[in-house]
Design a protein around this motif. Structure first.
Motif, PDB file in Angstrom:
ATOM      1  N   GLU A  22       2.776 -34.157 -52.020  1.00 39.29           N
ATOM      2  CA  GLU A  22       2.513 -34.617 -50.660  1.00 39.29           C
ATOM      3  C   GLU A  22       1.331 -33.861 -50.047  1.00 39.29           C
ATOM      4  O   GLU A  22       0.470 -34.458 -49.415  1.00 39.29           O
ATOM      5  CB  GLU A  22       3.766 -34.436 -49.795  1.00 39.29           C
ATOM      6  N   GLU A  23       1.271 -32.545 -50.261  1.00 45.17           N
ATOM      7  CA  GLU A  23       0.152 -31.754 -49.753  1.00 45.17           C
ATOM      8  C   GLU A  23      -1.163 -32.227 -50.364  1.00 45.17           C
ATOM      9  O   GLU A  23      -2.175 -32.348 -49.674  1.00 45.17           O
ATOM     10  CB  GLU A  23       0.363 -30.278 -50.058  1.00 45.17           C
ATOM     11  N   LYS A  24      -1.142 -32.517 -51.649  1.00 44.50           N
ATOM     12  CA  LYS A  24      -2.343 -32.991 -52.333  1.00 44.50           C
ATOM     13  C   LYS A  24      -2.774 -34.349 -51.783  1.00 44.50           C
ATOM     14  O   LYS A  24      -3.952 -34.585 -51.539  1.00 44.50           O
ATOM     15  CB  LYS A  24      -2.064 -33.084 -53.835  1.00 44.50           C
ATOM     16  N   LYS A  27      -4.276 -33.884 -48.361  1.00 41.08           N
ATOM     17  CA  LYS A  27      -5.601 -33.266 -48.472  1.00 41.08           C
ATOM     18  C   LYS A  27      -6.643 -34.317 -48.872  1.00 41.08           C
ATOM     19  O   LYS A  27      -7.737 -34.375 -48.313  1.00 41.08           O
ATOM     20  CB  LYS A  27      -5.558 -32.141 -49.499  1.00 41.08           C
ATOM     21  N   LYS A  28      -6.278 -35.165 -49.830  1.00 44.04           N
ATOM     22  CA  LYS A  28      -7.190 -36.230 -50.257  1.00 44.04           C
ATOM     23  C   LYS A  28      -7.441 -37.211 -49.116  1.00 44.04           C
ATOM     24  O   LYS A  28      -8.567 -37.662 -48.906  1.00 44.04           O
ATOM     25  CB  LYS A  28      -6.617 -36.983 -51.455  1.00 44.04           C
ATOM     26  N   GLN A  29      -6.381 -37.546 -48.373  1.00 42.79           N
ATOM     27  CA  GLN A  29      -6.506 -38.483 -47.261  1.00 42.79           C
ATOM     28  C   GLN A  29      -7.412 -37.907 -46.182  1.00 42.79           C
ATOM     29  O   GLN A  29      -8.265 -38.608 -45.636  1.00 42.79           O
ATOM     30  CB  GLN A  29      -5.128 -38.788 -46.677  1.00 42.79           C
ATOM     31  N   ALA A  30      -7.269 -36.620 -45.874  1.00 39.58           N
ATOM     32  CA  ALA A  30      -8.098 -35.972 -44.862  1.00 39.58           C
ATOM     33  C   ALA A  30      -9.561 -35.959 -45.308  1.00 39.58           C
ATOM     34  O   ALA A  30     -10.467 -36.215 -44.505  1.00 39.58           O
ATOM     35  CB  ALA A  30      -7.602 -34.559 -44.611  1.00 39.58           C
ATOM     36  N   ALA A  31      -9.793 -35.681 -46.567  1.00 41.44           N
ATOM     37  CA  ALA A  31     -11.159 -35.665 -47.084  1.00 41.44           C
ATOM     38  C   ALA A  31     -11.759 -37.065 -47.010  1.00 41.44           C
ATOM     39  O   ALA A  31     -12.933 -37.241 -46.665  1.00 41.44           O
ATOM     40  CB  ALA A  31     -11.167 -35.154 -48.518  1.00 41.44           C
TER      41      ALA A  31
END
Length: 45
Positions: A22-24, A27-31
């Protein structure tokens, strides 16, 4: 001597994997969100 609770240990590992996944994903979504506004402004002009 008490028996080890393998089911608890397995569940704890699964929960940890889910948290990392979920954290990954976040992080990808934010990027991706940070990158998209730049791309959309270029395409609009």
């Amino acid at each position: 001597m008490a028996k080890p609770n393998y089911n608890y240990e397995k569940r704890a590992r699964e929960i940890e994997k889910q948290k990392k996944k979920e954290e990954k994903r976040l992080k990808k979504q934010a990027a991706k969100e940070n990158k998209d506004p730049e791309d959309s402004t270029e395409s609009q002009e």
